[in-house]
Design a protein around this motif. Structure first.
Motif, short mmCIF file in Angstrom:
data_model
loop_
_atom_site.label_atom_id
_atom_site.label_comp_id
_atom_site.label_asym_id
_atom_site.label_seq_id
_atom_site.Cartn_x
_atom_site.Cartn_y
_atom_site.Cartn_z
N VAL A 82 0.83 -1.21 0.00
CA VAL A 82 0.00 0.00 0.00
C VAL A 82 0.86 1.25 0.00
O VAL A 82 0.67 2.15 -0.81
N ARG A 83 1.84 1.32 0.90
CA ARG A 83 2.65 2.54 1.03
C ARG A 83 3.80 2.28 2.00
O ARG A 83 3.91 1.21 2.59
N ASP A 84 4.63 3.30 2.17
CA ASP A 84 5.69 3.27 3.17
C ASP A 84 5.26 4.12 4.36
O ASP A 84 4.51 5.08 4.22
N HIS A 85 5.76 3.74 5.54
CA HIS A 85 5.42 4.42 6.79
C HIS A 85 6.72 4.64 7.57
O HIS A 85 7.49 3.71 7.76
N ARG A 86 6.97 5.85 7.98
CA ARG A 86 8.16 6.18 8.76
C ARG A 86 7.74 6.41 10.20
O ARG A 86 6.83 7.20 10.48
N LEU A 87 8.36 5.70 11.13
CA LEU A 87 8.05 5.82 12.55
C LEU A 87 9.33 6.12 13.32
O LEU A 87 10.29 5.37 13.23
N ILE A 88 9.33 7.23 14.02
CA ILE A 88 10.45 7.59 14.89
C ILE A 88 9.90 7.54 16.31
O ILE A 88 8.92 8.21 16.63
N CYS A 89 10.53 6.72 17.14
CA CYS A 89 10.03 6.56 18.51
C CYS A 89 11.15 6.75 19.52
O CYS A 89 12.33 6.56 19.20
N GLY A 90 10.76 7.13 20.71
CA GLY A 90 11.73 7.45 21.74
C GLY A 90 12.19 6.29 22.58
O GLY A 90 13.20 6.38 23.27
N ASP A 91 11.45 5.19 22.57
CA ASP A 91 11.87 4.03 23.34
C ASP A 91 11.63 2.77 22.54
O ASP A 91 10.95 2.77 21.53
N ARG A 92 12.23 1.69 23.00
CA ARG A 92 12.11 0.41 22.31
C ARG A 92 12.37 -0.70 23.31
O ARG A 92 12.83 -0.45 24.43
N GLU A 93 12.10 -1.91 22.92
CA GLU A 93 12.27 -3.07 23.80
C GLU A 93 13.75 -3.42 23.97
O GLU A 93 14.18 -3.81 25.05
N GLU A 94 14.53 -3.27 22.90
CA GLU A 94 15.94 -3.66 22.94
C GLU A 94 16.75 -2.67 23.77
O GLU A 94 16.42 -1.50 23.89
N ILE A 95 17.86 -3.15 24.31
CA ILE A 95 18.78 -2.31 25.09
C ILE A 95 19.69 -1.57 24.11
O ILE A 95 20.17 -2.18 23.16
N PRO A 96 19.99 -0.29 24.27
CA PRO A 96 19.48 0.60 25.31
C PRO A 96 18.06 1.06 24.98
O PRO A 96 17.80 1.54 23.88
N GLN A 97 17.15 0.90 25.93
CA GLN A 97 15.75 1.18 25.68
C GLN A 97 15.47 2.66 25.42
O GLN A 97 14.51 2.98 24.74
N ASP A 98 16.28 3.54 25.96
CA ASP A 98 16.03 4.97 25.80
C ASP A 98 16.68 5.56 24.56
O ASP A 98 16.62 6.76 24.34
N ALA A 99 17.30 4.73 23.73
CA ALA A 99 17.99 5.22 22.54
C ALA A 99 17.03 5.57 21.41
O ALA A 99 17.38 6.28 20.48
N GLY A 100 15.81 5.04 21.48
CA GLY A 100 14.85 5.28 20.41
C GLY A 100 15.23 4.54 19.15
O GLY A 100 16.23 3.82 19.09
N ALA A 101 14.41 4.71 18.14
CA ALA A 101 14.67 4.04 16.87
C ALA A 101 13.95 4.78 15.75
O ALA A 101 12.98 5.50 15.98
N ASP A 102 14.45 4.60 14.55
CA ASP A 102 13.89 5.20 13.34
C ASP A 102 13.59 4.05 12.38
O ASP A 102 14.50 3.36 11.92
N TYR A 103 12.30 3.81 12.12
CA TYR A 103 11.87 2.69 11.30
C TYR A 103 11.26 3.20 9.99
O TYR A 103 10.47 4.13 9.99
N LEU A 104 11.61 2.56 8.90
CA LEU A 104 10.94 2.76 7.62
C LEU A 104 10.25 1.45 7.30
O LEU A 104 10.92 0.42 7.10
N SER A 105 8.93 1.45 7.30
CA SER A 105 8.17 0.22 7.10
C SER A 105 7.43 0.26 5.77
O SER A 105 6.79 1.25 5.43
N HIS A 106 7.51 -0.86 5.08
CA HIS A 106 6.71 -1.09 3.87
C HIS A 106 5.41 -1.72 4.36
O HIS A 106 5.43 -2.79 4.96
N GLN A 107 4.30 -1.02 4.12
CA GLN A 107 3.01 -1.49 4.65
C GLN A 107 2.26 -2.30 3.60
O GLN A 107 2.11 -1.88 2.45
N PHE A 108 1.76 -3.45 4.05
CA PHE A 108 1.00 -4.37 3.22
C PHE A 108 -0.35 -4.63 3.87
O PHE A 108 -0.48 -4.55 5.09
#
Length: 192
Positions: free
Chosen positions: A111-137
Motif C-alpha cells: 500500500v505505502r511506506d510508513h516512517r516511525l520515529i520513537c523514543g523508546d524500544r524493547e531492545e537495550i538501550p531502551q532509551d535510545a529510540g529508533a527510526d523505522y521505515l516500514s513497507h506497509q501491506f
C-alpha cells in the motif's frame, strides 16, 4: 523471487541486484553491536494489516495487541526486512512467524511506506529510540477460514494472546479502540 514487472504491477518499490546470483548472508550481531547500529541507522521493516474486503462481512480490520515497545497497543504484524530480502517476501515470512499464516506472495498487497520515529524500544538501550521505515501491506483474509489460525498461533512474545484480535468494523471502531494514527491512516488509504 518477484521480477520487476510483477513489482510494477503490484506497486512495490523498484528493486535490483548487480548480479542476480548474489546471496547475502546476514550475520548474527551481539546485543551491543545491534544496539549501536540500530541507534545509528534507519531500520527497514514490514507491517501487515489483515483485512476483509468482502462487503457481506461486517468486520473489515483485524489487529493484534502488541505488548512490546515501541507501539504498545493495537498494532500491525511486522518485523525487519533481512539483508537481500524483498519486501513482500519479508511480509510473508513475518506473518507466518507471528500469526501462523503461510500465504502466497500475491496475497500481500503493498500500500505505502510508513516512517516511525520513537523514543523508546524493547531492545537495550531502551532509551535510545529508533527510526523505522516500514513497507506497509494488507492481506485480505477469509475470517471463517483463517482467523482461527491467527488466534491459535499468535506470537505470545510480541502480542497479548489474552486480548486477542481487535475486530474493527469501521474507522470509528479504530478511533474508539485508541488505535495509532498510522493504522487509521492506512485504513483510510485502503477503504476510501
Amino acid at each position: 523471487m518477484t521480477d520487476n514487472k510483477q513489482r510494477l504491477a503490484s506497486n512495490l518499490p523498484y528493486w535490483s541486484k548487480d548480479d542476480p546470483a548474489t546471496q547475502l548472508k546476514t550475520p548474527r550481531l551481539s546485543n551491543e553491536i545491534y544496539a549501536a547500529s540500530s541507534s545509528s541507522y534507519v531500520l527497514v521493516c514490514v507491517e501487515i494489516m489483515l483485512i476483509c474486503r468482502d462487503p457481506r462481512r461486517l468486520v473489515h480490520v483485524f489487529l493484534p495487541w502488541r505488548q512490546r515497545k515501541p507501539c504498545v497497543g493495537w498494532w500491525y504484524f511486522g518485523g525487519r526486512v533481512q539483508r537481500g530480502e524483498m519486501e513482500n517476501e519479508a511480509a510473508q515470512r513475518v506473518l507466518e512467524r507471528e500469526a501462523g499464516l503461510k500465504l502466497p506472495l500475491p496475497r500481500f498487497v503493498y500500500v505505502r511506506d510508513h516512517r516511525l520515529i520513537c523514543g523508546d524500544r524493547e531492545e537495550i538501550p531502551q532509551d535510545a529510540g529508533a527510526d523505522y521505515l516500514s513497507h506497509q501491506f494488507v492481506v485480505d483474509i477469509d475470517p471463517e477460514k483463517e482467523l482461527g489460525t491467527v488466534r491459535e498461533h499468535l506470537d505470545g512474545l510480541e502480542f497479548d494472546r489474552e486480548r486477542g484480535i481487535l475486530m474493527a468494523c469501521n474507522r470509528g471502531d479504530l478511533i474508539r479502540a485508541h488505535a495509532h494514527h498510522s493504522i487509521i491512516s492506512l485504513y483510510d488509504a485502503v477503504f476510501s
